[in-house]
Design a protein around this motif. Structure first.
Motif, mmCIF file in Angstrom:
data_model
loop_
_atom_site.group_PDB
_atom_site.id
_atom_site.type_symbol
_atom_site.label_atom_id
_atom_site.label_comp_id
_atom_site.label_asym_id
_atom_site.label_seq_id
_atom_site.Cartn_x
_atom_site.Cartn_y
_atom_site.Cartn_z
ATOM 1 N N ARG A 239 0.842 -1.192 0.000
ATOM 2 C CA ARG A 239 0.000 0.000 0.000
ATOM 3 C C ARG A 239 0.875 1.239 0.000
ATOM 4 O O ARG A 239 1.831 1.327 0.776
ATOM 5 C CB ARG A 239 -0.916 -0.004 1.231
ATOM 6 N N GLY A 240 0.565 2.168 -0.878
ATOM 7 C CA GLY A 240 1.379 3.363 -1.019
ATOM 8 C C GLY A 240 0.533 4.611 -1.146
ATOM 9 O O GLY A 240 -0.699 4.584 -1.040
ATOM 10 N N VAL A 241 1.221 5.723 -1.394
ATOM 11 C CA VAL A 241 0.560 7.018 -1.522
ATOM 12 C C VAL A 241 0.215 7.299 -2.980
ATOM 13 O O VAL A 241 -0.925 7.646 -3.304
ATOM 14 C CB VAL A 241 1.462 8.132 -0.954
ATOM 15 N N ALA A 242 1.182 7.151 -3.874
ATOM 16 C CA ALA A 242 0.912 7.391 -5.291
ATOM 17 C C ALA A 242 0.028 6.297 -5.869
ATOM 18 O O ALA A 242 -0.919 6.573 -6.618
ATOM 19 C CB ALA A 242 2.233 7.475 -6.059
ATOM 20 N N ILE A 243 0.332 5.034 -5.556
ATOM 21 C CA ILE A 243 -0.479 3.892 -5.968
ATOM 22 C C ILE A 243 -1.085 3.296 -4.705
ATOM 23 O O ILE A 243 -0.360 2.767 -3.869
ATOM 24 C CB ILE A 243 0.362 2.849 -6.721
ATOM 25 N N PRO A 244 -2.401 3.379 -4.529
ATOM 26 C CA PRO A 244 -3.005 2.887 -3.278
ATOM 27 C C PRO A 244 -2.707 1.427 -2.978
ATOM 28 O O PRO A 244 -2.494 1.062 -1.818
ATOM 29 C CB PRO A 244 -4.508 3.117 -3.497
ATOM 30 N N ALA A 245 -2.659 0.575 -4.006
ATOM 31 C CA ALA A 245 -2.415 -0.853 -3.771
ATOM 32 C C ALA A 245 -1.698 -1.436 -4.976
ATOM 33 O O ALA A 245 -2.126 -1.247 -6.116
ATOM 34 C CB ALA A 245 -3.715 -1.601 -3.519
ATOM 35 N N GLN A 246 -0.603 -2.142 -4.701
ATOM 36 C CA GLN A 246 0.164 -2.848 -5.737
ATOM 37 C C GLN A 246 0.192 -4.317 -5.347
ATOM 38 O O GLN A 246 0.793 -4.697 -4.346
ATOM 39 C CB GLN A 246 1.580 -2.294 -5.848
ATOM 40 N N ALA A 247 -0.471 -5.159 -6.149
ATOM 41 C CA ALA A 247 -0.561 -6.591 -5.879
ATOM 42 C C ALA A 247 0.158 -7.341 -6.987
ATOM 43 O O ALA A 247 -0.435 -7.671 -8.019
ATOM 44 C CB ALA A 247 -2.012 -7.032 -5.784
ATOM 45 N N GLY A 248 1.442 -7.590 -6.795
ATOM 46 C CA GLY A 248 2.216 -8.274 -7.818
ATOM 47 C C GLY A 248 2.346 -7.431 -9.071
ATOM 48 O O GLY A 248 2.849 -6.306 -9.042
ATOM 49 N N GLU A 249 1.881 -7.968 -10.186
ATOM 50 C CA GLU A 249 1.955 -7.249 -11.454
ATOM 51 C C GLU A 249 0.792 -6.290 -11.650
ATOM 52 O O GLU A 249 0.800 -5.501 -12.594
ATOM 53 C CB GLU A 249 1.974 -8.257 -12.618
ATOM 54 N N GLN A 250 -0.206 -6.356 -10.802
ATOM 55 C CA GLN A 250 -1.407 -5.548 -10.973
ATOM 56 C C GLN A 250 -1.435 -4.423 -9.947
ATOM 57 O O GLN A 250 -1.182 -4.643 -8.760
ATOM 58 C CB GLN A 250 -2.663 -6.412 -10.823
ATOM 59 N N SER A 251 -1.736 -3.237 -10.427
ATOM 60 C CA SER A 251 -1.842 -2.072 -9.557
ATOM 61 C C SER A 251 -3.286 -1.591 -9.542
ATOM 62 O O SER A 251 -3.987 -1.649 -10.558
ATOM 63 C CB SER A 251 -0.922 -0.942 -10.030
ATOM 64 N N PHE A 252 -3.721 -1.085 -8.387
ATOM 65 C CA PHE A 252 -5.087 -0.601 -8.203
ATOM 66 C C PHE A 252 -5.031 0.872 -7.827
ATOM 67 O O PHE A 252 -4.346 1.254 -6.884
ATOM 68 C CB PHE A 252 -5.800 -1.399 -7.112
ATOM 69 N N ASP A 253 -5.772 1.671 -8.574
ATOM 70 C CA ASP A 253 -5.819 3.108 -8.335
ATOM 71 C C ASP A 253 -7.250 3.585 -8.545
ATOM 72 O O ASP A 253 -8.071 2.904 -9.168
ATOM 73 C CB ASP A 253 -4.869 3.848 -9.279
ATOM 74 N N PHE A 254 -7.554 4.778 -8.028
ATOM 75 C CA PHE A 254 -8.875 5.350 -8.217
ATOM 76 C C PHE A 254 -9.131 5.585 -9.703
ATOM 77 O O PHE A 254 -8.230 5.974 -10.458
ATOM 78 C CB PHE A 254 -8.995 6.673 -7.456
ATOM 79 N N SER A 255 -10.366 5.365 -10.127
ATOM 80 C CA SER A 255 -10.727 5.593 -11.515
ATOM 81 C C SER A 255 -10.791 7.090 -11.796
ATOM 82 O O SER A 255 -10.770 7.925 -10.881
ATOM 83 C CB SER A 255 -12.073 4.939 -11.826
ATOM 84 N N ALA A 256 -10.886 7.430 -13.080
ATOM 85 C CA ALA A 256 -10.953 8.846 -13.454
ATOM 86 C C ALA A 256 -12.203 9.503 -12.894
ATOM 87 O O ALA A 256 -12.168 10.665 -12.461
ATOM 88 C CB ALA A 256 -10.916 8.969 -14.978
ATOM 89 N N ASN A 257 -13.304 8.781 -12.872
ATOM 90 C CA ASN A 257 -14.537 9.332 -12.325
ATOM 91 C C ASN A 257 -14.428 9.544 -10.817
ATOM 92 O O ASN A 257 -14.886 10.566 -10.277
ATOM 93 C CB ASN A 257 -15.697 8.391 -12.645
ATOM 94 N N GLN A 258 -13.795 8.592 -10.126
ATOM 95 C CA GLN A 258 -13.613 8.736 -8.681
ATOM 96 C C GLN A 258 -12.687 9.901 -8.354
ATOM 97 O O GLN A 258 -12.930 10.658 -7.408
ATOM 98 C CB GLN A 258 -13.070 7.434 -8.095
#
Length: 340
Positions: free
Chosen positions: A80-99
């Motif tokens: 869990r980070g600041v720029a990228i909220p969650a990095q799970a292996g090769e996949q990263s999770f970030d807020f969508s453009a609408n969010q």
């Protein structure tokens, strides 16, 4: 949809509400008011075979006999980070453009309303109305944050992974304001409180603890394992050679190992380090699981402490206390089938 509240002698009336899913007869009901809106929530028995669900301690006892290849394939580390909220292996999770649009819009209105609030007289009706509007925008930001963490945790649990590993972060301590500094004459010295306030806001913006708690209960319902490891030096350790040094983290997003020259995204490297540490601890027969689901090696139990050899103690969380576990071979077969 209408819900009758009360009894024959104490008839409160009917409550109209919008349903989000099918439900059965509730055992308990709660009505609350937030930001001028009413919410109803209730609990009911769900027909799920809870005897087949296993605790994380039982998962650990089973995984300690699994081959390394199995753990390498089905274990995933979440950084869990600041720029990228969650990095799970090769996949990263970030807020969508609408969010992100809704969050930035709420921030703009909050800044405007905060300036307006500072000019208004305390105790006035208009100031109360402004405070109510401020709480409404904070509620919108919280809804966006909760929606993101629900979607992220569901995507993690629905993936091929069977073992989820997080860092044991103490968010409350990480977001504390710095203490004031004074010299010998009593004058206050710079303590970088403004920079720390910006970092605290960025940490709380992603909802680190919310993602952890959501993933934990969803993994439990799916029959998958959830563990945490120590967060010490995970951002400074190389996932290839294990070399730890602060200079490895060149910037927020770049990681370059000073020993082997491994170059990678800092969040992706930390995710691999979390996975590597977890697999090492799981395969160690002396590893124990704390009440907070943290994997702890035998050498880290305490100075001069002695560990009794035997089965790993069960640590059941609040969401698991009402579940009755099967004993003997039935529980072992159910546990193996859920992970394999």
């Amino acid at each position: 949809m209408r819900l009758f509240i009360g009894t024959k002698t104490n008839n409160i009336g009917y409550l109209s509400f919008k349903t989000h899913r099918e439900f059965e007869i509730p055992n308990s009901l709660y009505v609350r008011k937030e930001r001028g809106q009413y919410y109803v929530s209730f609990c009911y028995e769900k027909g799920v075979n809870e005897t087949s669900l296993s605790s994380n301690a039982e998962h650990l006892a089973f995984l300690q006999g699994a081959p390394r290849e199995f753990l390498e394939q089905y274990t995933i580390g979440i950084d869990r980070g600041v720029a990228i909220p969650a990095q799970a292996g090769e996949q990263s999770f970030d807020f969508s453009a609408n969010q992100k649009h809704h969050l930035s819009k709420a921030d703009r209105y909050l800044q405007r309303l905060q300036r307006k609030l500072a000019r208004q007289q305390k105790g006035s009706n208009r100031r109360t109305k402004t405070k109510r509007r401020i709480s409404g925008y904070h509620g919108k930001k919280g809804n966006v944050r909760r929606d993101f963490n629900h979607q992220t945790s569901r995507a993690l649990v629905n993936s091929h992974a069977k073992v989820f590993v997080f860092e044991a972060l103490r968010t409350a301590q990480m977001t504390r304001r710095p203490n004031a500094k004074q010299d010998e004459a009593g004058h206050f010295l710079p303590n970088k409180a403004k920079q720390k306030a910006g970092l605290n806001k960025a940490i709380l913006h992603s909802g680190w603890h919310m993602l952890e708690s959501f993933t934990k209960y969803k993994a439990y319902q799916a029959g998958k394992a959830f563990f945490k490891i120590s967060a010490s030096y995970t951002s400074q350790e190389c996932a290839v050679c294990g070399y730890i040094h602060p200079a490895n983290r060149i910037s927020q997003s770049l990681f370059v190992c000073g020993k082997c020259g491994n170059t990678d995204n800092a969040d992706h490297n930390a995710s691999l380090v979390i996975k590597k540490r977890a697999i090492t601890l799981i395969l160690d027969s002396g590893t124990e699981l704390s009440a907070a689901d943290v994997l702890t090696a035998a050498a880290d139990i305490g100075r001069g402490g002695k560990r009794k050899a035997g089965r790993v103690k069960s640590s059941v969380s609040s969401s698991q206390r009402s579940v009755k576990k099967e004993k003997g071979a039935t529980a072992g077969c159910a546990l193996g089938s859920s992970l394999l």
